[in-house]
Design an enzyme around this catalytic site. Structure first.
Site, PDB file in Angstrom:
ATOM      1  N   ASP A  45       0.836  -1.208   0.000  1.00 37.03           N
ATOM      2  CA  ASP A  45       0.000   0.000   0.000  1.00 37.03           C
ATOM      3  C   ASP A  45       0.872   1.260   0.000  1.00 37.03           C
ATOM      4  O   ASP A  45       0.353   2.381   0.022  1.00 37.03           O
ATOM      5  CB  ASP A  45      -1.021  -0.009   1.142  1.00 37.03           C
ATOM      6  CG  ASP A  45      -0.400  -0.127   2.519  1.00 37.03           C
ATOM      7  OD1 ASP A  45       0.840  -0.203   2.612  1.00 37.03           O
ATOM      8  OD2 ASP A  45      -1.157  -0.155   3.507  1.00 37.03           O
ATOM      9  N   SER A  46       2.205   1.075  -0.089  1.00 37.57           N
ATOM     10  CA  SER A  46       3.101   2.202  -0.391  1.00 37.57           C
ATOM     11  C   SER A  46       2.700   2.832  -1.719  1.00 37.57           C
ATOM     12  O   SER A  46       3.088   3.963  -2.024  1.00 37.57           O
ATOM     13  CB  SER A  46       4.560   1.738  -0.450  1.00 37.57           C
ATOM     14  OG  SER A  46       4.701   0.613  -1.308  1.00 37.57           O
ATOM     15  N   ASP A  84      -1.001  -6.191   0.239  1.00 38.98           N
ATOM     16  CA  ASP A  84      -1.363  -5.543   1.506  1.00 38.98           C
ATOM     17  C   ASP A  84      -2.868  -5.411   1.672  1.00 38.98           C
ATOM     18  O   ASP A  84      -3.565  -4.970   0.748  1.00 38.98           O
ATOM     19  CB  ASP A  84      -0.774  -4.122   1.549  1.00 38.98           C
ATOM     20  CG  ASP A  84       0.585  -4.071   2.199  1.00 38.98           C
ATOM     21  OD1 ASP A  84       0.898  -4.948   3.027  1.00 38.98           O
ATOM     22  OD2 ASP A  84       1.342  -3.128   1.884  1.00 38.98           O
ATOM     23  N   LYS A 113      -1.008  -9.411   3.383  1.00 41.16           N
ATOM     24  CA  LYS A 113      -0.128  -8.882   4.447  1.00 41.16           C
ATOM     25  C   LYS A 113      -0.924  -7.897   5.296  1.00 41.16           C
ATOM     26  O   LYS A 113      -1.678  -7.086   4.764  1.00 41.16           O
ATOM     27  CB  LYS A 113       1.093  -8.192   3.834  1.00 41.16           C
ATOM     28  CG  LYS A 113       2.031  -7.586   4.900  1.00 41.16           C
ATOM     29  CD  LYS A 113       3.413  -7.297   4.353  1.00 41.16           C
ATOM     30  CE  LYS A 113       3.563  -5.962   3.679  1.00 41.16           C
ATOM     31  NZ  LYS A 113       3.227  -4.793   4.504  1.00 41.16           N
ATOM     32  N   GLU A 115      -0.568  -5.402   9.115  1.00 38.88           N
ATOM     33  CA  GLU A 115       0.414  -4.802  10.017  1.00 38.88           C
ATOM     34  C   GLU A 115       0.017  -4.967  11.485  1.00 38.88           C
ATOM     35  O   GLU A 115      -1.137  -4.736  11.838  1.00 38.88           O
ATOM     36  CB  GLU A 115       0.546  -3.300   9.708  1.00 38.88           C
ATOM     37  CG  GLU A 115       1.048  -3.015   8.318  1.00 38.88           C
ATOM     38  CD  GLU A 115       1.207  -1.519   8.038  1.00 38.88           C
ATOM     39  OE1 GLU A 115       0.998  -0.698   8.969  1.00 38.88           O
ATOM     40  OE2 GLU A 115       1.534  -1.184   6.888  1.00 38.88           O
ATOM     41  N   GLU A 182      10.260  -3.934   9.714  1.00 38.08           N
ATOM     42  CA  GLU A 182      10.622  -2.643   9.102  1.00 38.08           C
ATOM     43  C   GLU A 182      11.260  -1.713  10.138  1.00 38.08           C
ATOM     44  O   GLU A 182      10.685  -1.485  11.215  1.00 38.08           O
ATOM     45  CB  GLU A 182       9.356  -1.989   8.512  1.00 38.08           C
ATOM     46  CG  GLU A 182       9.652  -0.632   7.875  1.00 38.08           C
ATOM     47  CD  GLU A 182       8.569  -0.137   6.936  1.00 38.08           C
ATOM     48  OE1 GLU A 182       7.573  -0.855   6.696  1.00 38.08           O
ATOM     49  OE2 GLU A 182       8.722   0.996   6.433  1.00 38.08           O
TER      50      GLU A 182
END
Ligand code: KIV
Length: 265
Positions: A45-46, A84, A113, A115, A182
């Site tokens: 999602d960057s 993501d 993915k 977080e 990260e």
């Protein structure tokens, strides 16, 4: 050309072979990742920042992720496609499952993915128990950087490091197939890597990981603004997109990337 699976990545970890991962947002770049032998294509999602021009990943929607995941799937034949789940798309178990299934059915994601540790572990357990392969993500969490203390190296204090180690073990026990770490100290990443059987993929987490991931636009030197310290412009030295991606893969494989200057203590 055999397709990469979570089991194949685990075998690479056991054999001490480093895993190369890059983000991709469309079919053409997906094709070049595959051609260079990248094992994991992450539809991150960057894309909210590097493709859409937002200040953070938070405005990215499920429709955006489905669209970009489907584009990447058309270009990738071999790499494992990890996609993501965007901000606020996995707050409740059923919502997470519905959205993960959408990413898999419409976006052809092979792994989703999400977080965080703590309460996210239960969501991961809910997904994996229903056949959804999951990648966890600990350390600096881009979807939470607007929260206090969010935008800095994570896990430097002993209590935070211990919590991260426990979260990592809990994610593995909940059935996660992969873990991204990260912006954490290299020594902590190494400790987490050694304590897990699943592959640990680092970004700003030092060399003692099972693999590395970077944002594709950073390694091509086309992300506007300052390049993150943990990244490197591979296009400058190579002169073409395919050669830059190949150089990144080679540097990850033989341990030249990341160097000490890309890592945190
Ligand atoms: O969205 C993304 O690109 C990511 C990487 C930074 C790991 O999550």
């Amino acid at each position: 050309m055999e397709a990469v699976t979570p089991a194949a990545l685990r075998a690479m970890k056991r054999a001490g072979r480093r895993i190369a991962c890059l983000t991709a947002y469309d079919a053409s770049f997906g094709h070049w990742l595959d051609a260079a032998g990248v094992e994991v294509a992450l539809v991150g999602d960057s894309l909210g920042m590097v493709v859409q021009g937002h200040d953070s990943t938070r405005p990215v929607t499920m429709d955006d992720m489905v669209y970009h995941a489907a584009c990447v799937a058309r270009g990738v034949r071999r790499a494992l496609r990890v996609v993501d789940l965007p901000y606020r798309s996995y707050q409740e178990p059923q919502q997470a499952l519905d959205n993960a299934c959408r990413l898999m059915d419409e976006g052809r994601a092979q792994v989703v993915k999400l977080e965080g540790g703590g309460p996210v572990v239960e969501i991961v357990r809910h997904l994996t128990a229903r056949g959804v392969p999951v990648c966890g993500h600990l350390g600096l969490l881009p979807q939470s950087v607007e929260e206090p203390g969010g935008y800095r190296v994570q896990g430097r204090e002993p209590a935070a490091a211990q919590r991260m180690l426990e979260d990592a073990r809990a994610l593995q026990a909940a059935g996660a197939d992969l873990l991204v770490l990260e912006c954490i100290p290299s020594t902590l990443a190494g400790e987490i890597r050694r304590s897990l059987q699943i592959p640990v993929i680092g970004i700003g987490a030092g060399a003692d990981c099972d693999g590395q991931v970077l944002v594709l636009y950073d390694i091509l030197g086309i992300t506007p603004g300052r390049r993150p310290r943990f990244s490197e412009d591979f296009l400058a030295a190579t002169g073409s997109v395919p050669a830059a991606i190949e150089a990144y893969v080679a540097a990850v494989r033989d341990g030249r990337f990341p160097g000490p200057g890309h890592s945190f203590d």
